[in-house]
Design an enzyme around this catalytic site. Sequence first.
Site, short mmCIF file in Angstrom:
data_model
loop_
_atom_site.label_atom_id
_atom_site.label_comp_id
_atom_site.label_asym_id
_atom_site.label_seq_id
_atom_site.Cartn_x
_atom_site.Cartn_y
_atom_site.Cartn_z
CB VAL A 281 -5.60 -7.16 -2.88
CG1 VAL A 281 -6.23 -8.07 -1.84
CG2 VAL A 281 -5.53 -7.87 -4.23
CB CYS A 282 -4.32 -2.94 0.34
SG CYS A 282 -2.76 -3.85 0.17
N PRO A 283 -7.30 -2.13 -0.43
CG PRO A 283 -7.83 -0.83 -2.30
CD PRO A 283 -6.73 -1.66 -1.71
CD GLU B 20 -6.51 -8.06 2.24
OE1 GLU B 20 -6.36 -9.26 2.46
OE2 GLU B 20 -5.56 -7.23 2.27
CG LEU B 21 -7.10 -1.85 4.58
CD1 LEU B 21 -6.25 -0.72 4.03
CD2 LEU B 21 -6.74 -2.12 6.01
#
Length: 185
Positions: free
Chosen positions: A44-46, A48-49
Site C-alpha cells: 500500500v505504501c508505494p 500512497e507515496l
Amino acid sequence: MIDTEIKPFSATAFKDGEFVDVTDADVKGKWAIFFFYPADFTFVCPTELGDVADKYEELQKLGVEVYSVSTDTHFVHKAWHDASETIGKIKYYMLGDQNGTITNNFGVMRPGQGLADRATFLIDPDGVIQAMEITAEGIGRDADDLMRKVKAAQYVRNNPGQVCPAKWKEGDETLAPSLDLVGKI
C-alpha cells in the site's frame, strides 16, 4: 496532538539524489506534511507515496513541503527510489527514522513492531499540528483529500473568524461561527 508544536528531531533524508540532514528547525516557517508509512518495499505504501508525488508540484505552489517518514534508513529509501518506478518519481524528502525519534514524537510507533502507523500530519508555519489522519494497515490515503485539507487549513489561517464546513473545497462558501447560527445549520 492538534494545536501542539512538533518536538525536536534530527534525521537524514534522501532527496533529489542526495542525503541531506533535516531538523525540526528546517520545518518551521512554512507549511509541512509529515507522511508516515510502515516500511519501504511494501504494498500500500508505494501507492500512497506515488499519489503524493503526483501532487508535490501543486503542494509546492501552496508553500507546502512534504516529509515522508518510515523507520527505514535513508540508504533503504535511496535503494527503493532506484528500484521502483513509482517511488522513483518522488521529489520530496524521504526521512530515515531508524531510531524512531520522529515516529515516537508524533505518537505513531506501533508498539513492539518498530514500524510507523499509516499517519499524516499537517503542520503550520509555526510548527503547530493543524490536522492529522491515522488509518489501519490496509487503508490507503488520498492525496486529493490531503490537498483539500491543506487549502482549508490555509484558508482558516488567512481568514480569522471563518471556518470551512464539511466537504469544503476552494472557492466554496465558509461559515462565520456566531450565536445566530446555533441550531440553524
